[in-house]
Each structure stands twice: as C-alpha cells, then as structure tokens.
Motif scaffolding. Structure first.
Motif, PDB file in Angstrom:
ATOM      1  N   ALA A  65      28.502  73.560 -24.538  1.00 50.30           N
ATOM      2  CA  ALA A  65      27.789  72.276 -24.568  1.00 50.30           C
ATOM      3  C   ALA A  65      28.688  71.235 -25.214  1.00 50.30           C
ATOM      4  O   ALA A  65      29.157  71.415 -26.342  1.00 50.30           O
ATOM      5  N   ALA A  66      28.919  70.141 -24.509  1.00 50.84           N
ATOM      6  CA  ALA A  66      29.904  69.156 -24.955  1.00 50.84           C
ATOM      7  C   ALA A  66      29.443  68.366 -26.177  1.00 50.84           C
ATOM      8  O   ALA A  66      30.272  67.910 -26.970  1.00 50.84           O
ATOM      9  N   ASP A  67      28.127  68.191 -26.354  1.00 48.94           N
ATOM     10  CA  ASP A  67      27.649  67.291 -27.402  1.00 48.94           C
ATOM     11  C   ASP A  67      27.962  67.789 -28.807  1.00 48.94           C
ATOM     12  O   ASP A  67      28.156  66.993 -29.725  1.00 48.94           O
ATOM     13  N   SER A  68      28.040  69.119 -28.991  1.00 48.14           N
ATOM     14  CA  SER A  68      28.282  69.655 -30.338  1.00 48.14           C
ATOM     15  C   SER A  68      29.668  70.278 -30.497  1.00 48.14           C
ATOM     16  O   SER A  68      30.044  70.668 -31.597  1.00 48.14           O
ATOM     17  N   PHE A  69      30.427  70.354 -29.434  1.00 53.56           N
ATOM     18  CA  PHE A  69      31.673  71.104 -29.457  1.00 53.56           C
ATOM     19  C   PHE A  69      32.690  70.518 -30.428  1.00 53.56           C
ATOM     20  O   PHE A  69      33.324  71.237 -31.188  1.00 53.56           O
ATOM     21  N   ILE A 103      29.218  71.002 -17.376  1.00 51.82           N
ATOM     22  CA  ILE A 103      29.047  69.820 -16.521  1.00 51.82           C
ATOM     23  C   ILE A 103      27.813  69.035 -16.951  1.00 51.82           C
ATOM     24  O   ILE A 103      27.845  67.812 -17.076  1.00 51.82           O
ATOM     25  N   ASN A 104      26.713  69.745 -17.179  1.00 60.92           N
ATOM     26  CA  ASN A 104      25.431  69.108 -17.519  1.00 60.92           C
ATOM     27  C   ASN A 104      25.157  69.183 -19.018  1.00 60.92           C
ATOM     28  O   ASN A 104      25.772  69.987 -19.723  1.00 60.92           O
ATOM     29  N   PRO A 105      24.229  68.359 -19.518  1.00 60.58           N
ATOM     30  CA  PRO A 105      23.821  68.475 -20.922  1.00 60.58           C
ATOM     31  C   PRO A 105      23.343  69.904 -21.214  1.00 60.58           C
ATOM     32  O   PRO A 105      22.627  70.506 -20.408  1.00 60.58           O
ATOM     33  N   HIS A 106      23.785  70.451 -22.346  1.00 64.84           N
ATOM     34  CA  HIS A 106      23.410  71.804 -22.766  1.00 64.84           C
ATOM     35  C   HIS A 106      23.770  72.839 -21.699  1.00 64.84           C
ATOM     36  O   HIS A 106      23.093  73.862 -21.571  1.00 64.84           O
ATOM     37  N   THR A 107      24.821  72.562 -20.947  1.00 59.07           N
ATOM     38  CA  THR A 107      25.293  73.415 -19.835  1.00 59.07           C
ATOM     39  C   THR A 107      24.150  73.796 -18.895  1.00 59.07           C
ATOM     40  O   THR A 107      24.106  74.896 -18.341  1.00 59.07           O
ATOM     41  N   GLY A 108      23.226  72.853 -18.718  1.00 61.72           N
ATOM     42  CA  GLY A 108      22.154  73.028 -17.739  1.00 61.72           C
ATOM     43  C   GLY A 108      20.883  73.649 -18.251  1.00 61.72           C
ATOM     44  O   GLY A 108      19.859  73.638 -17.556  1.00 61.72           O
TER      45      GLY A 108
END
Length: 350
Positions: A247-251, A210-215
């Motif tokens: 983490a969504a940014d690198s997935f 949900i959050n950047p770097h999963t919180g």
C-alpha cells in the motif's frame, strides 16, 4: 572518439528562458570539478557569454567548433548555432524550444558516436519543444528512440531509488497500461541497473500497488490481485528478490522503503511525490536501461525564478556526479563481464 582522459560530460542546455543556464554556470564555477570531468556545453558561446554577464559569473569558457577541439581542465562550449538568441527569462517561447532541441540532438549524436561519455540534460519545457520534427513528451521518450535499450525513469538520491511502471500517462489510463509484460520488463530493467550501474549483487525490490490499499481484496479495484500479484509471484519464483504490492500511502511514512534497494511505483505521482519530499534539491533523474548514461536534475525550468540568480544548482551538480559514478560502475561491470578470469581473481583477494 573523445580526446581527453577525464570522463567527458556532455550538457544539453535546455530551455534558455529557464534556470538551466544559471545552474550550469554555478555547477562549474568550482574549478575542482574539472579534476574529475571535462564538460562540454552544447549551445553557443554568445548565449553562454550572455549568461556569464547576466549572473556576474567568473567562469571561463573554451569555445569550440568540433569535439576534437575539447580541452581538459576547461569548460568547453560547442557552438551548435551561430544566430543570435533573444532570451527573455520566464517566458514560454517556441523559438527558445527549438534551440533546446538543437542542443539535445547535437549532444545525443555525440553520445551515440562516443565523442562524449555521458549526457546531463538541463530542464526543458515539454510544451514549447513540440514541432513537426520533434513529437516527444520529453527527454526520456526521445532518448529511448535514439539509444538502445528499454528506458525507465529512475529517481535516485543516495540509497533511495524510485522507478516507475508508467511515467507520463494520464491517471485515467494508468490501469490499462499496466500489463504483466510491462511489469516484467520494468522490473528486469531496474534489476539490471541495480547490478550494473549501482554494484548491488542481489537487489531487493519493492513494488507499490495500483489501487488504494492494493485494492482491499477487490473492493477498490481488482488490478492488484488480477495483474500485479501473480506477475510479482512469477518473477520471484524466477529468482529475483521482488516484494509487494505494498500500500503506497504508508510505505514511505513507515520508513519501509529503507529495507529495499529500489522501489517501483505504479504511476508518476505515486513515486515522485514521496521521492521529491524526501530528497528535493538533491535528487537525480537517471534514465536506466539505455546503452548510454543520461541524468538530469529533479526539477523543471522554474520560470518563476529564472534570471534572478537564486536557483539552487545542487540537483544539477548531483546529476553530473551521478552520471560519472554510474559510468564508472558500468564500465567496470562490462570489463569484468568480458573478462571473467579478472573477476575470479578479484573475488579470491577478498
């Protein structure tokens, strides 16, 4: 009931001032597609003739007043209205929005009555469709009300499949919408769809944080640790191959998405930006979890190019092919489920 042997593909025409009419024409100008399906466009023969003339199409329409008159090998047009329509490409118009809803409602009724097998929806404008009688953010919410099941926006393209925990929710409200109950329901819908609609026996599903770097262990929000992780662990203990949160940014950039049968994003842009970057023009929006099959292209009305003859029909064409494939997969699954002896016989032959 339907009158042809082919899969009957119902098409709601969408916003007449957008590119819907053009991409529908271009899709069915290739007569080979009629070997696999019997299309029926929910609009009016006058409107479709206007599109044919404007875009200099050689397509031939078969005009019908009721679905019992469907003809295999023809592009059928069911007349949903008789009144003339003033089409002004690129213009947002509430009157045009009302015709889009007439088409959608007629096509949905036919789908519920099994007069058509699948529904493919051309793009609408979410603003000009609103009225006292129609108060839905878009196709998905309306179809969720009309058709049985738990709807889920599932973006598909070859092996890439992206589902959403929340779809058309303001960013400020995303975290409050994501509850253990919602997570369990959405993952169950994706899992069932992968098995039933895509013939994947033991799906692997990744869930994005949900959050950047999963919180970052609570430094950037605690929703991932307090809500997402324990719920995913519970689901995994129940036997499903569910992993995350990632983490969504690198997935996607790391190609990790290729290791899974589906990815579930926490919110709209988190999932759709990478999906459309990887597959724009070829992607399909499939509404998973419903009792009937509905697909659409991965783009909107594209007012800026409407009427110019430059619209790319590939996403809409893929939506037609995907709807047929999912319908066949689901029909086979339901047949095997209803007849376990047949399933056992098939397994013995392998």
């Amino acid at each position: 009931m339907k009158q042809t042997e082919n899969i009957v593909v119902g098409i709601s025409i969408g916003d007449l001032n957008g590119i819907g009419g053009e991409i529908v024409l271009k899709t069915f100008e290739d007569p080979r597609i009629l070997d696999f399906c019997t299309p029926v466009i929910f609009a009016s023969i006058k409107v479709m003739s206007f599109f044919k003339t404007h875009f200099k199409s050689e397509i031939n329409f078969h005009s019908i007043k009721e679905l019992s008159q469907l003809v295999q090998g023809k592009v059928n047009v069911l007349n949903c209205w008789q009144e003339p329509v003033k089409i002004e490409f690129g213009k947002e118009d509430t009157k045009i929005g009302a015709f889009a809803i007439k088409s959608l409602e007629a096509a949905t009724k036919a789908l519920k009555e099994e007069a058509i097998d699948v529904l493919v929806t051309a793009p609408i404008n979410k603003s000009n469709i609103q009225s006292e009688a129609f108060k839905f953010p878009g196709h998905t919410d309306y179809l969720a009300q009309e058709l049985e099941g738990d709807s889920l926006m599932f973006m598909i393209n070859d092996g890439l499949r992206v589902g959403l925990l929340t779809d058309h929710v303001p960013v400020k409200d995303i975290a409050t919408h994501i509850t253990p109950q919602l997570i369990e329901k959405k993952i169950a819908t994706v899992y069932e769809s992968l098995v039933k609609d895509f013939k994947i026996q033991k799906p692997k599903i990744a869930v994005l944080g949900i959050n950047p770097h999963t919180g970052d262990n609570g430094v950037i929000g605690n929703e991932d640790d307090a809500v997402l992780r324990p719920t995913l662990q519970k689901i995994k203990e129940g036997g499903k191959l569910v992993y995350g949160p990632y983490a969504a940014d690198s997935f996607f950039g790391s190609n990790n998405y290729k290791n899974f049968d589906a990815i579930i994003a926490s919110y709209h842009d988190q999932g759709l930006i990478p999906f459309k970057t990887l597959s724009f023009g070829q992607g399909v929006n499939f509404t998973a979890g419903l009792s009937k099959v509905r697909t659409s292209p991965d783009h909107g009305t594209a007012y800026e190019i409407a009427g110019k003859g430059t619209a790319d029909e590939n996403s809409f064409k893929e939506a037609v092919y995907s709807a047929m494939k999912i319908f066949k997969n689901r029909s086979e699954y339901e047949e095997l489920t209803a007849n376990p002896l047949k399933k056992a016989s098939r397994n013995e032959r392998r």
